[in-house]
Design an enzyme around this catalytic site. Structure first.
Site, PDB file in Angstrom:
ATOM      1  CB  CYS A 250       3.127  -0.610   2.413  1.00 20.07           C
ATOM      2  SG  CYS A 250       3.734  -1.409   3.904  1.00 20.07           S
ATOM      3  CB  CYS A 427     -11.501   3.161  -6.548  1.00 19.09           C
ATOM      4  SG  CYS A 427     -11.218   1.640  -7.469  1.00 19.09           S
TER       5      CYS A 427
END
Length: 474
Positions: A250, A427
């Site tokens: 999630c 990232c």
């Protein structure tokens, strides 16, 4: 004539006597009516509930609490009594476990077990509805247990502040009649399914990610290993785990609160249906096992895929299975190794990486330094927060190919950029950036070693920790 006159006179005398008696009765009635009535007087007999034992199967307040479901043909008094005598274990007190536990407690399940080893975090609150801001840092099992107790004090709450493991699974699961898998990782799903097969417990499993979810009732009926009359287990449906790189949490992929809420409510619904009919009972009109798919953004919200029964060669529930409680406890089954949980990426040499603080210091010393900072997070992450000057090119857009004469360079690479100007890649946490760095070099963009291409070690999380703690990190 004399005889007739005598009889008439006698009748007159009787009438006078009767009228006299009637008048006396009227006088007595008036006297009684004129007297005050005592306060404790009762106009007639009254039933006193305290004078005899309660003869009904449920408590008096339970008829009021459960009345709306008691009148349903699918529940009735027998179904309610089954709910009251059944124990349900919820593994995972998060987005799935919260609504599932709430509705099971509200329905009047006798015993509700909760297993979870985590604490309440702020990122949980948008979807894990039983927790609250006031409970931040509290153990999830305590938070959810208290929520259910306040909702229905008739339910017995049993909490286990730990994660389910091969070592403790039998001791915990064996005490319950039905299990709900409300976890979010393949390693947990296979373990929970295996212990349910071994202990012959029906299992309701669900998952949710982004705007999609899925639900399936497993091991129902919960027949012994080798019995083809039993329902399929998780390994029957998914004999092999998904590739580690495809498992998205999630935190990485995101989740919409109502989506996971829908799936948790559906788990509670399936559990109530099983219990009302009788856990372990052979259904009169059995339905073929089915995988329910939910999509909040697709053209079809719900789809159902019919599933086959038990696999004759299933590792867990077939006649040839070697799965046993002894093997489970011995540690022979390594669920992490089986699922191939991806370790942190490590494909670059130390000299191909730069710390977030070092990159910031480099720019501070030379603000006009020609270079490219490539942010390879998906656009949704990039839009939340980014390093000034970064160019967003999502990781998903990269193709494993080298440049050719038709595509001499990517669109994001400026034509006037010096041939030796470095390219830095960032990232979320420093995994995808390493892979992109390797791809860029395979594309020949390093000019045979003339241009530095490397990543920022630790990604945006490191940038927040080492450089700018005001940077939102999701």
């Amino acid at each position: 004539m004399e005889s007739a006159s005598s009889k008439a006179e006698a009748l007159r005398l009787q009438i006078l006597k009767a009228e006299s008696e009637l008048e006396a009765l009227r006088s007595q009635l008036e006297e009684f009516e004129a007297q005050p009535v005592p306060q404790n007087a009762s106009p007639g007999p009254v039933f006193n509930a305290q004078s005899r034992d309660w003869k009904w199967p449920l408590k008096e307040d339970e008829y009021a609490r459960y009345g709306r479901q008691l009148i349903l043909p699918t529940v009735g008094i027998q179904g309610q009594l089954r709910l009251k005598s059944t124990s349900v274990l919820i593994v995972g007190a998060g987005g799935l476990g919260c609504p599932a536990a709430a509705y099971l407690a509200g329905a009047g399940v006798g015993t509700l077990g909760i297993v979870d080893g985590d604490a309440v975090e702020e990122s949980n609150l948008h979807r894990q509805i039983a927790h609250s801001t006031a409970k931040l840092g509290q153990r999830k099992v305590d938070s959810l247990g208290h929520y259910c107790e306040t909702l229905n004090p008739e339910v017995c709450i049993v909490t286990h502040a730990t994660h389910l493991t091969p070592d403790n699974a039998e001791g915990i699961v064996s005490k319950f009649d039905l299990v709900l898998d409300c976890t979010d990782h393949p390693t947990s799903r296979y373990l929970i399914s295996d212990i349910c097969v071994l202990l012959q417990k029906p299992l309701v499993s669900a998952s949710a990610l982004r705007t999609d979810g899925q639900l399936i009732v497993l091991n129902n009926p919960a027949e012994p290993q080798g019995s083809l009359g039993g329902g399929p287990c998780y390994r029957c449906v998914f004999p092999k785990p998904p590739p580690p790189e495809s498992v998205v949490s999630c935190g990485e992929g995101g989740i919409l609160g109502p989506v996971v809420g829908v799936m948790g409510v559906l788990q509670a619904l399936e559990a109530i249906k099983l219990i009302s009919a009788g856990v372990g009972a052979q259904p009169k009109n059995p339905h073929a096992p089915a995988l329910l798919l939910f999509s909040a953004s697709g053209p079809t919200t719900f789809r159902s895929m019919r599933m086959r029964g038990r696999r004759t060669n299933c590792f867990a529930c077939s006649a040839s299975s070697t799965l046993s409680l002894a093997a489970l406890k011995s540690g022979l089954l390594d669920y992490v190794q089986f699922c191939g949980v991806a370790a942190p990426v490590s494909v670059l040499r130390p000299e191909e990486r730069i710390a977030a603080a070092a990159y910031n210091k480099l720019l501070g010393q030379n603000p006009e330094l020609p270079h490219i900072l490539l942010d390879v997070r998906e656009k949704e992450h990039y839009d939340i927060a980014s390093i000034p000057g970064a160019v967003n090119v999502p990781f998903s857009s990269f193709q494993l190919r080298k440049t050719d004469s038709e595509h001499p360079k990517p669109d994001w690479l400026p034509g006037d950029l010096p041939y030796d100007a470095p390219i830095y890649v960032v990232c979320r946490v420093g995994n995808d950036s390493q892979l992109v760095t390797r791809i860029l070099k395979e594309m020949g963009l390093d000019g045979g070693g003339k241009r530095f291409i490397g990543d920022i070690r630790g990604g945006m999380r490191a940038w927040k920790q080492e450089v700018d703690d005001t940077t939102p990190f999701t």
